[in-house]
Design a protein around this motif. Structure first.
Motif, PDB file in Angstrom:
ATOM      1  N   ALA A 169       1.535  15.996   4.551  1.00 53.47           N
ATOM      2  CA  ALA A 169       0.597  15.452   3.563  1.00 53.47           C
ATOM      3  C   ALA A 169       1.022  15.829   2.155  1.00 53.47           C
ATOM      4  O   ALA A 169       1.703  16.825   1.943  1.00 53.47           O
ATOM      5  N   THR A 170       0.581  15.013   1.187  1.00 55.45           N
ATOM      6  CA  THR A 170       0.921  15.270  -0.213  1.00 55.45           C
ATOM      7  C   THR A 170      -0.337  15.462  -1.051  1.00 55.45           C
ATOM      8  O   THR A 170      -1.432  15.020  -0.669  1.00 55.45           O
ATOM      9  N   LEU A 171      -0.134  16.074  -2.212  1.00 55.26           N
ATOM     10  CA  LEU A 171      -1.232  16.244  -3.151  1.00 55.26           C
ATOM     11  C   LEU A 171      -1.568  14.887  -3.785  1.00 55.26           C
ATOM     12  O   LEU A 171      -2.730  14.582  -4.058  1.00 55.26           O
TER      13      LEU A 171
ATOM     14  N   GLY B 256       0.633   9.837   4.901  1.00 57.41           N
ATOM     15  CA  GLY B 256      -0.067   8.952   5.839  1.00 57.41           C
ATOM     16  C   GLY B 256      -1.253   9.606   6.536  1.00 57.41           C
ATOM     17  O   GLY B 256      -1.888   8.996   7.390  1.00 57.41           O
ATOM     18  N   THR B 257      -1.579  10.837   6.149  1.00 64.07           N
ATOM     19  CA  THR B 257      -2.602  11.549   6.936  1.00 64.07           C
ATOM     20  C   THR B 257      -4.015  11.054   6.646  1.00 64.07           C
ATOM     21  O   THR B 257      -4.913  11.257   7.451  1.00 64.07           O
ATOM     22  N   ASP B 258      -4.207  10.429   5.502  1.00 65.75           N
ATOM     23  CA  ASP B 258      -5.479   9.733   5.283  1.00 65.75           C
ATOM     24  C   ASP B 258      -5.375   8.304   5.789  1.00 65.75           C
ATOM     25  O   ASP B 258      -6.277   7.805   6.457  1.00 65.75           O
ATOM     26  N   LEU B 259      -4.267   7.663   5.493  1.00 70.22           N
ATOM     27  CA  LEU B 259      -4.120   6.248   5.859  1.00 70.22           C
ATOM     28  C   LEU B 259      -4.159   6.030   7.364  1.00 70.22           C
ATOM     29  O   LEU B 259      -4.801   5.107   7.845  1.00 70.22           O
TER      30      LEU B 259
ATOM     31  N   LEU C 275       0.847  -1.193   0.000  1.00 65.86           N
ATOM     32  CA  LEU C 275       0.000   0.000   0.000  1.00 65.86           C
ATOM     33  C   LEU C 275       0.886   1.247   0.000  1.00 65.86           C
ATOM     34  O   LEU C 275       1.710   1.417   0.901  1.00 65.86           O
ATOM     35  N   PRO C 276       0.740   2.125  -1.006  1.00 67.16           N
ATOM     36  CA  PRO C 276       1.563   3.345  -1.004  1.00 67.16           C
ATOM     37  C   PRO C 276       1.219   4.206   0.216  1.00 67.16           C
ATOM     38  O   PRO C 276       0.053   4.409   0.523  1.00 67.16           O
ATOM     39  N   PHE C 277       2.246   4.693   0.866  1.00 67.72           N
ATOM     40  CA  PHE C 277       2.085   5.492   2.086  1.00 67.72           C
ATOM     41  C   PHE C 277       2.873   6.776   1.872  1.00 67.72           C
ATOM     42  O   PHE C 277       4.098   6.768   1.851  1.00 67.72           O
TER      43      PHE C 277
ATOM     44  N   ALA D 103     -12.080  16.383  -1.326  1.00 69.51           N
ATOM     45  CA  ALA D 103     -10.655  16.731  -1.270  1.00 69.51           C
ATOM     46  C   ALA D 103     -10.442  18.109  -1.895  1.00 69.51           C
ATOM     47  O   ALA D 103     -10.805  18.339  -3.046  1.00 69.51           O
ATOM     48  N   ASP D 104      -9.863  19.012  -1.135  1.00 68.34           N
ATOM     49  CA  ASP D 104      -9.757  20.402  -1.603  1.00 68.34           C
ATOM     50  C   ASP D 104      -8.758  20.582  -2.720  1.00 68.34           C
ATOM     51  O   ASP D 104      -8.984  21.339  -3.659  1.00 68.34           O
ATOM     52  N   GLY D 105      -7.609  19.897  -2.612  1.00 68.43           N
ATOM     53  CA  GLY D 105      -6.607  20.011  -3.670  1.00 68.43           C
ATOM     54  C   GLY D 105      -7.171  19.482  -4.980  1.00 68.43           C
ATOM     55  O   GLY D 105      -6.975  20.065  -6.051  1.00 68.43           O
TER      56      GLY D 105
END
Ligand SMILES: Cc1cc2nc3c(=O)[nH]c(=O)nc-3n(C[C@H](O)[C@H](O)[C@H](O)COP(=O)(O)OP(=O)(O)OC[C@H]3O[C@@H](n4cnc5c(N)ncnc54)[C@H](O)[C@@H]3O)c2cc1C
Lengths: 281, 713
Positions: free
Chosen positions: A105-107, A28-31, A23-25, A118-120
């Motif tokens: 966090a990332t886009l 991690g702020t959603d995961l 699983l790509p991490f 999701a705002d972005g």
């Protein structure tokens, strides 16, 4: 226990992804929220995780052929402080959570999590963005609206990673990003709008409008935009309510713990009207 | 002139709490401790037919009602004892504890709890006040679903209604509120070497816990030793609920013979622990030709949830507060607390008063709007004065400084000018609220129920032990109690020792609640210190004690709820200025002003902390903190969905104090802790009313609700 990998190159990362179904991490702020376990208990992930944001290959931001390439490993904070990132995207990212979270966090995570709120992502729709997906053998590009297919659903294949986000130069002259959140900071969107238009003289040359959290995915109608493009500002002004109504018919929000369908629809339409009014005569 | 004691000192607990040195319950280590996890009801109302427990791995134990020792009982002794330690025949709300599983690994406990299969026979739940009133699914409690039903009368309302020029009806309602204290609930129970049962907890009332645990275990209270751990926050949420956790943990700890700890997860805490009572208040108000109120007929209903706990007392405070600072000559009040199949409602800062005060204040503003009169002028005409009669036919014995406070807050906020400048419906508004709050237990509760005692000991090393059962929970007691004692004894503050209470070592000076710690217990501290001072010259250890005595001149009849409901009152005014976005109906708060009479501030900084925290918490209650129930479950269960204010949501508060020393308060102090919560929601609602020129009748005033009242007009 969580099995975790920290590859030293993108190539290795892609191999682990393909071989282990890892699983790509990213940040991690959603995961970490999704797989959180109650306090004191070790979280349980459905698969091994693979850390990504340290990989140099996907930490770059660069321009090529008039398009901006954002590496999937760059944090929201890094992207906000980069001079070539379009204002519309920066404005959207600035409304995400709070500084601490934006530092990690990332886009890419915002996209792959595929939340309609999701705002972005809302801004990326309005910017005609694409994503680059890489696997050990090949890579491909998809438009953002092709990539995201439903709440939490994407076209990401089991051996792929999102490696880049590609954004064409934004030549808009008028922009609006507005997030209506549950409060003023650290808030999730009840709805959002990202819109851009290019006016030349009295004519509307280009318009792009995305509405967040009012449908299963971010909503954008290229059809309606085509009808608006090429109109004079006066013509737009005359037909404004017609366009507002056409959008209104497409907006199909839901009731949930954050807001109501009635409110989402009404306010989305209000903001849309405000934007169209601002570009009409 | 400002009293000397008001000058701020550095908070005694500031350094430990900001540096991280403070040891909260979860930081403490207990050798051999196991963890507990509750098997909870999935249904709002059902009979339990069968429980199938999975085979437990070694080291894991299932604990339920059958483990309650002989002589003990499956009841939690709080104010009432209807709440069982473990549900064994029926469940009354989602999340009710059926059993505990105890063991070393918390991940494993989570899995095991999920594997317990409960067979239910579902019954029809009653979730709302209306459903409870119509006895949906049959009565949950008694024959009428009423935990309490009170009637108050002042003057001659029937006669006054006959003279009415006009009768105006109104309905005001308030929602749930979750405490979101700093750290979630936590308790550790441990069988001690001396044969006692030790209970370590985060909370407000060590002697409540001792009483409840002793009752469930069937032992003498002295066989239970309760130690409070550093507590970051409580707000009433840790007034009774620690009894619920402690009783089941005590049973578990006895069964396994080891310490057992339960540290709630935040989601678990939001989902299953008590909340503020939702309320609905209806008014029928008779006015004369000038608009002045002749009489009111008021009906207050509270949604009290599945077990009674302290709802009866919350209801008392709600109805005693429902005329707020106004002297209405003829009043009839009915108050009812309804049993429903929701998580039990319980204490929360203000304890019923915020609901009553909000209803009255908003109703007064509706009257002014309906009659086309100025809000402040209209309210001022009805203000109560010294000697005025309360709704329980008691007297206001102190000077009421509201007129002076009105002028002060007007200067601070420019309220009157803004009312003129902002036109109704201009999307800008400024709101005004007045309120008061009685300190201490209702009526003669301090005398008849609590009988608080404080002890003080001069040690041979010259330090002074302050022995009280009241706790520091973020409100500043560690600082203020020491200041009171030190000031009387003429000692440096750091020579007064005041530890987190342990029931073996301190007398019962009552619970930490009801704005009583300074107003009531602080006075006992002052009087004990005076006694000690008189004996200061004596050699060696000197121990003194002081016991509560009701101030003379107060009378109270608990049967009839008649007389002086509270010995003293704090008073306050809030002004709030807002702008409403016409496109999104979001509210931007532009300014917050507050003025309070707390008698004398024992420490101005500590009071300012209370003011800031109380007002922001009340604005959360009034505008953001939506907590909805669907099928008996709260829908907002995380801190992302249950939105309390952040520092970005509201501007800095400008606040002031007026001195009004109270004879029976330490250095003239009265209570402040709840007062500061009481007015902001009404001022906010009032400001929004002006901005959109529509009546606001419920909280939270969310953008969704503003849209609804604006569009449906
Ligand atoms: C307190 C808090 C507040 C928040 N506020 C907001 C907000 O205001 N607005 C908002 O839009 N979101 C918000 N979020 C959600 C979240 O922070 C964002 O969606 C964030 O952008 C996710 O990025 P991440 O790097 O942390 O993703 P991660 O959690 O690492 O990953 C998210 C998903 O994307 C996948 N993924 C990540 N990178 C890749 C990749 N390179 N290739 C393939 N798949 C990938 C992961 O497997 C996972 O499924 C909030 C979250 C929290 C905890």
């Amino acid at each position: 226990m969580v099995e975790a990998y920290r590859p030293s190159s993108l190539e290795e990362a892609l191999k682990i992804r393909a071989d282990k179904g890892a699983l790509p991490f990213a940040g991690g702020t959603d995961l970490m929220v999704k797989y959180r376990y109650e306090s004191g208990a070790v979280p349980e992930y459905p698969a091994p995780v693979i850390f990504l944001t340290h990989l140099e290959e996907i930490r770059k931001i660069y321009s090529q052929d008039g398009e901006l390439h954002l590496g999937a490993g760059t944090s929201l904070a890094e992207l906000m402080s980069h001079s070539e990132v379009p204002e519309l995207l920066k404005e959207a990212v600035r409304t995400i959570a709070a500084p601490g979270l934006r530092n990690t966090a990332t886009l890419a995570g915002n996209i792959c999590n595929a939340s309609p709120a999701a705002d972005g992502v809302c801004a990326l729709y309005a910017l005609d963005s694409r994503v680059k997906l890489s696997s050990p053998r090949s890579s491909r590009e998809l438009a953002i609206y092709e990539f995201i297919t439903g709440p939490g659903k994407t076209e990401l294949r089991e051996d792929e990673l999102l490696t880049e986000i590609i954004i064409p130069r934004d030549r808009s002259t008028t922009r609006l990003f507005r997030k209506v959140g549950t409060r003023k900071a650290n808030a999730l969107s009840k709805l959002s709008i990202a819109a851009a238009a290019r006016l030349s003289g009295e004519r509307v040359d280009e318009v792009r409008i995305a509405l967040g959290a009012v449908a299963p995915t971010v909503l954008r109608s290229v059809e309606l935009e085509k009808q608006i493009q090429g109109l004079s500002r006066a013509e737009l002004s005359e037909r404004l309510e017609h366009f507002v109504q056409s959008y209104e018919a497409m907006v199909q929000p839901i009731d949930d713990q954050r807001s109501t369908a009635v409110y989402r629809k009404k306010v989305a339409v209000n903001l849309l009207r405000q934007f169209l009014t601002s570009i009409a005569a | 002139m400002k009293a000397q004691i008001s000058t701020p000192i550095r908070r005694v607990d500031a350094k430990d709490k900001t540096s991280g040195a403070a040891r909260y319950l979860a930081d403490m280590s207990f050798e051999g401790m196991l963890y507990a996890k509750a098997v909870r009801s999935e249904r709002p109302r059902a009979k339990i037919l069968r429980i199938e427990v999975p085979r437990l791995p070694e080291g894991y134990t299932y604990v339920d009602a059958s483990d309650i020792p002989a002589g003990g009982k499956n009841k939690i002794e709080m104010i009432k004892d209807d709440w069982p330690v473990f549900a064994d025949k029926e469940v009354r709300f989602v999340g009710e504890t059926l059993a505990l599983i105890v063991g070393p690994d918390r991940g494993m406990l989570n899995r095991l709890c999920r594997e317990v299969k409960v067979e239910y026979q579902d019954l029809e739940p009653a979730l709302t006040i209306d459903e409870a009133e119509s006895l949906k699914g049959g009565a949950i409690h008694g024959t009428d679903n009423l935990y309490a039903d009170y009637n108050l009368r002042k003057g001659d309302p029937e006669e006054a209604f006959k003279k009415a020029d006009r009768i105006i009806e109104d309905e005001i309602s308030t929602g749930y509120q979750e405490h979101i204290y700093m750290e979630p609930q936590g308790v550790v129970a441990r069988p001690e070497a001396d044969g006692k049962l030790g209970v370590y907890f985060s909370g407000q009332c060590p002697f409540y816990v001792r009483h409840a645990v002793a009752g469930a275990m069937g032992v003498d209270e002295e066989m239970v030793r309760v130690q409070q751990a550093v507590t970051g926050g409580a707000f009433g949420g840790k007034e009774h609920y620690p009894d619920v956790i402690s009783t089941s943990l005590a049973v578990a700890a006895r069964k396994v013979g080891r310490p057992v700890g339960y540290f709630f997860d935040r989601v678990e805490d939001i989902s299953y622990t008590p909340k503020r009572h939702p309320s609905r208040t209806t008014f029928r108000t008779a006015v004369d030709e000038r608009g002045n109120v002749l009489a009111m007929d008021i009906d207050v209903k509270l949604n009290a949830g599945a077990y009674e706990s302290c709802s009866m007392v919350v209801l008392q405070r709600a109805i005693f507060s429902v005329n707020s600072v106004y002297d209405i000559q003829n009043v009839k009040i009915r108050g009812r607390a309804f049993a429903t199949n929701n998580v039990p409602s319980d204490a929360y800062r203000g304890f019923g008063a915020p609901q009553g005060l909000f209803a009255m204040e908003v109703h007064m503003s509706h009257l002014a709007r309906t009659l086309g009169l100025s809000d402040l002028k209209y309210k001022s005409r009805h203000l109560i004065k010294k000697g005025g009669l309360t709704v329980t036919n008691g007297r206001i014995h102190e000077e009421v400084k509201l007129p002076e406070m009105i002028e002060r807050i007007d200067e601070m906020s420019d309220y009157r000018r803004k009312v003129k400048e902002f036109k109704k419906g201009s999307w800008r508004g400024v709101g005004f609220s007045m309120f008061n709050h009685g300190s201490g237990f209702t009526g003669n509760g301090e005398q008849e129920i609590i009988r608080g005692v404080v002890k003080m000991r001069k040690r041979s090393d010259g330090l002074v032990d302050l022995l009280v059962s009241n706790v520091e929970m973020g409100q500043g007691l560690q600082t203020t109690f020491r200041k009171i004692a030190a000031m009387v004894l003429d000692l440096p503050v750091d020579q007064v020792v005041y530890n987190d209470p342990n029931t073996d070592l301190v007398p019962d000076s009552g619970p930490t609640c009801a704005s009583r710690s300074i107003a009531i217990v602080g006075y006992l501290v002052q009087e004990a210190a005076k006694k000690l001072k008189a004996r200061w010259g004596e050699e060696g250890e000197v121990l003194v004690e002081h016991r509560y005595a009701h101030p003379p001149r107060l009378h109270w009849d608990q049967e009839k709820l008649d007389g002086d409901a509270y010995p003293s009152y704090g008073w306050g005014i809030n002004v709030i200025e807002v702008e409403v976005d016409p496109l999104t109906y979001e509210v931007e708060t532009k300014g917050i002003w507050a003025i309070h009479d707390v008698g004398v501030a024992i420490d101005e900084k500590v009071v300012e902390g209370q003011v800031d925290g109380g007002i922001i918490q009340a604005l959360g209650y009034g505008s953001l903190e939506k907590l909805e129930v669907k099928d008996g479950r709260f829908q907002q269960r995380t801190m992302a969905d249950y939105t309390i204010p952040t520092s970005m949501d509201f501007p800095r508060i400008k606040s002031a104090l007026v001195d009004n020393p109270y004879e029976y308060g330490p250095f003239g102090a009265k209570g402040a802790g709840e007062l500061v919560f009481d007015g902001a929601a009404a001022a906010f609602a009032d400001a929004v009313q002006m901005a959109i020129d529509r009546d606001i009748s419920r909280i939270p005033v969310t953008p969704e609700y503003i849209m609804e009242v604006y569009e449906n007009d």
